[in-house]
Design a protein around this motif. Structure first.
Motif, mmCIF file in Angstrom:
data_model
loop_
_atom_site.group_PDB
_atom_site.id
_atom_site.type_symbol
_atom_site.label_atom_id
_atom_site.label_comp_id
_atom_site.label_asym_id
_atom_site.label_seq_id
_atom_site.Cartn_x
_atom_site.Cartn_y
_atom_site.Cartn_z
ATOM 1 N N ALA A 1 15.016 -34.713 11.937
ATOM 2 C CA ALA A 1 15.867 -33.688 12.549
ATOM 3 C C ALA A 1 17.169 -34.267 13.113
ATOM 4 C CB ALA A 1 15.088 -32.953 13.638
ATOM 5 N N ALA A 2 17.876 -35.036 12.293
ATOM 6 C CA ALA A 2 19.292 -35.352 12.548
ATOM 7 C C ALA A 2 19.589 -36.283 13.726
ATOM 8 C CB ALA A 2 20.103 -34.058 12.699
ATOM 9 N N THR B 1 16.861 -42.921 4.734
ATOM 10 C CA THR B 1 15.398 -42.838 4.684
ATOM 11 C C THR B 1 14.787 -44.033 3.955
ATOM 12 O OG1 THR B 1 15.482 -40.439 4.757
ATOM 13 C CG2 THR B 1 13.509 -41.399 3.781
ATOM 14 N N GLN C 1 20.222 -43.948 0.574
ATOM 15 C CA GLN C 1 19.546 -43.094 1.546
ATOM 16 C C GLN C 1 19.130 -43.883 2.778
ATOM 17 O OE1 GLN C 1 19.397 -39.933 1.397
ATOM 18 N NE2 GLN C 1 19.719 -39.423 -0.761
ATOM 19 N N LEU D 1 23.641 -36.752 13.482
ATOM 20 C CA LEU D 1 24.382 -36.146 12.373
ATOM 21 C C LEU D 1 25.279 -35.032 12.916
ATOM 22 C CD1 LEU D 1 21.724 -36.092 9.516
ATOM 23 C CD2 LEU D 1 23.142 -37.963 10.375
ATOM 24 N N TYR E 1 18.517 -40.187 15.443
ATOM 25 C CA TYR E 1 17.816 -41.453 15.222
ATOM 26 C C TYR E 1 18.246 -42.453 16.301
ATOM 27 C CZ TYR E 1 18.233 -39.724 10.285
ATOM 28 O OH TYR E 1 18.253 -38.977 9.115
ATOM 29 N N TYR F 1 14.652 -32.266 3.305
ATOM 30 C CA TYR F 1 14.664 -33.213 4.431
ATOM 31 C C TYR F 1 13.923 -34.504 4.121
ATOM 32 C CZ TYR F 1 16.071 -29.005 6.907
ATOM 33 O OH TYR F 1 16.732 -27.869 7.288
ATOM 34 N N GLY F 2 14.137 -35.505 5.008
ATOM 35 C CA GLY F 2 13.270 -36.678 5.027
ATOM 36 C C GLY F 2 11.964 -36.258 5.688
ATOM 37 N N ARG G 1 27.701 -27.599 -0.044
ATOM 38 C CA ARG G 1 26.807 -26.438 0.008
ATOM 39 C C ARG G 1 27.427 -25.283 0.786
ATOM 40 N NH1 ARG G 1 21.413 -29.474 1.894
ATOM 41 N NH2 ARG G 1 23.003 -30.901 2.626
ATOM 42 N N ARG H 1 16.273 -27.292 15.830
ATOM 43 C CA ARG H 1 17.464 -27.871 15.220
ATOM 44 C C ARG H 1 18.214 -26.765 14.477
ATOM 45 N NH1 ARG H 1 17.796 -30.939 9.501
ATOM 46 N NH2 ARG H 1 19.987 -31.141 9.722
ATOM 47 N N LYS I 1 13.317 -36.023 0.823
ATOM 48 C CA LYS I 1 13.318 -34.775 0.049
ATOM 49 C C LYS I 1 12.248 -34.744 -1.044
ATOM 50 C CE LYS I 1 18.159 -33.875 1.103
ATOM 51 N NZ LYS I 1 18.915 -35.037 1.491
HETATM 52 C C1 G1P Z 1 19.952 -36.014 5.772
HETATM 53 C C2 G1P Z 1 18.822 -37.032 5.594
HETATM 54 C C3 G1P Z 1 17.461 -36.335 5.659
HETATM 55 C C4 G1P Z 1 17.373 -35.560 6.953
HETATM 56 C C5 G1P Z 1 18.543 -34.590 7.068
HETATM 57 C C6 G1P Z 1 18.528 -33.863 8.397
HETATM 58 O O1 G1P Z 1 19.979 -35.159 4.638
HETATM 59 O O2 G1P Z 1 18.980 -37.695 4.365
HETATM 60 O O3 G1P Z 1 16.449 -37.302 5.619
HETATM 61 O O4 G1P Z 1 16.147 -34.854 7.035
HETATM 62 O O5 G1P Z 1 19.786 -35.270 6.955
HETATM 63 O O6 G1P Z 1 18.518 -34.686 9.482
HETATM 64 P P1 G1P Z 1 21.253 -34.257 4.241
HETATM 65 O O7 G1P Z 1 21.174 -33.038 5.100
HETATM 66 O O8 G1P Z 1 22.469 -35.101 4.548
HETATM 67 O O9 G1P Z 1 21.088 -33.951 2.788
#
Ligand code: G1P
Length: 299
Positions: A206-207, A233, A231, A129, A209, A172-173, A16, A257, A193
């Motif tokens: 929000a990245a 999620t 996933q 993340l 866990y 997002y999740g 992206r 975030r 999503k």
């Molecule tokens: C991932 C997860 C999603 C989460 C997001 C941000 O998505 O799959 O559930 O909300 O990170 O933490 P991505 O951004 O990799 O598509």
């Protein structure tokens, strides 16, 4: 033993953000003075982590180099009388040990986390993340708060959430809370999503866990889901269905975030970090005022 191991997935291709990410990892994009992933690691160190396991992929060697001690650069700065710049490399000396493993096939975030299993083994662990900064300048303690709730509630997982505008739930999740939503709440379900009309709330993962190693059993059984990817999620969802206690912690006020996953949010992060910079912020705010006036006229 308190949780001190964080898994940082950095294997995604960053499509992206093309062409920016064609030959550099999105986690190394600059936000103010630092690459994104440095904020993430500094946040983790401040939250009591001592070991960081990166899940890397093709083209991500710059991340390893960034966290290495660069003896040649240090010597060069000393010899050329630029010792004051050594402070900029202080992060190299964080009390952290780094580990790296590669996700050899791009099968999604859940699969990336599963790649951590041989190192994590039977320990509880954090997942952060590598493309998301929490709060300005990595001062957030939210991961510590999450780990404390995880331990005191003997939860199976604790997840950070942030409210997002309704139209953004598709990225997002999204949580389905069980009952009232306070700073900390229980989850009844989690949907990756969803379409706007199907979203059970506007609370987005929000990245950050915290997991018990039980998540690996669920990840192994998870079939490809949204986007054909395994996933994380979906594994959490199955864990809840089996009676595992999964809790949400909301990001504290003033600690949004910053998602470096698309251009709009990347621009927003860069602008805010520049405006808030302790050294340059004042001049940049003045500059921004003139720019805003200019673009208001242009409209
Ligand atoms: C991932 C997860 C999603 C989460 C997001 C941000 O998505 O799959 O559930 O909300 O990170 O933490 P991505 O951004 O990799 O598509």
């Amino acid at each position: 033993m308190p949780i001190d191991l964080a898994v940082v997935p950095v294997a995604g291709r960053g499509t992206r953000l093309l062409p920016l990410t064609k030959s550099q990892p999105k986690e190394m994009l600059p936000v103010g003075f630092k690459p994104v992933v440095q904020y993430v690691v500094e946040e983790l160190a401040r939250c009591g982590m001592h070991r960081v396991l990166f899940i890397t992929g093709p083209g991500k060697a710059a991340i390893e180099n960034h966290f290495d001690v660069d003896a040649e650069l240090i010597d060069h700065l000393r010899e050329s009388g630029k010792e004051e710049l050594l402070d900029e490399l202080a992060f190299e000396r964080e009390d952290l040990q780094y580990f790296y493993t590669r996700q050899r096939r791009q099968l999604g975030l859940g699969h990336a986390v599963l790649c951590a299993e041989p190192v994590v083994g039977s320990q509880n662990f954090v997942v952060a993340l590598g493309d998301s900064i929490i709060g300005l300048h990595a001062q957030s303690q939210v991961v510590r708060t999450m780990a404390d709730h995880f331990e005191s509630a003997a939860a199976a997982a604790v997840i950070a959430f942030e409210e997002v505008p309704r139209e953004e739930v598709v990225h997002y999740g999204i949580a389905r809370p069980a009952g009232e939503v306070n700073e900390v709440f229980d989850l009844e379900d989690l949907v990756e999503k969803p379409e706007v009309e199907d979203a059970p709330s506007n609370l987005a993962v929000a990245a950050r866990y915290v997991f018990s190693p039980a998540i690996f059993d669920y990840l192994r059984k998870t079939e490809p889901g949204k986007g054909g990817e395994i996933q994380l999620t979906d594994a959490i969802r199955a864990l809840i269905r089996d009676g595992g206690r999964v809790m949400g912690v909301r990001l504290p006020a003033g600690q949004p975030r910053f998602d470096i996953g698309n251009f709009e949010s990347y621009f927003q992060a860069f602008v805010e970090f520049a405006l808030a910079d302790p050294g340059h912020g004042r001049q940049i705010r003045e500059f921004a005022k003139t720019l805003l006036a200019k673009y208001a006229e242009a409209r």
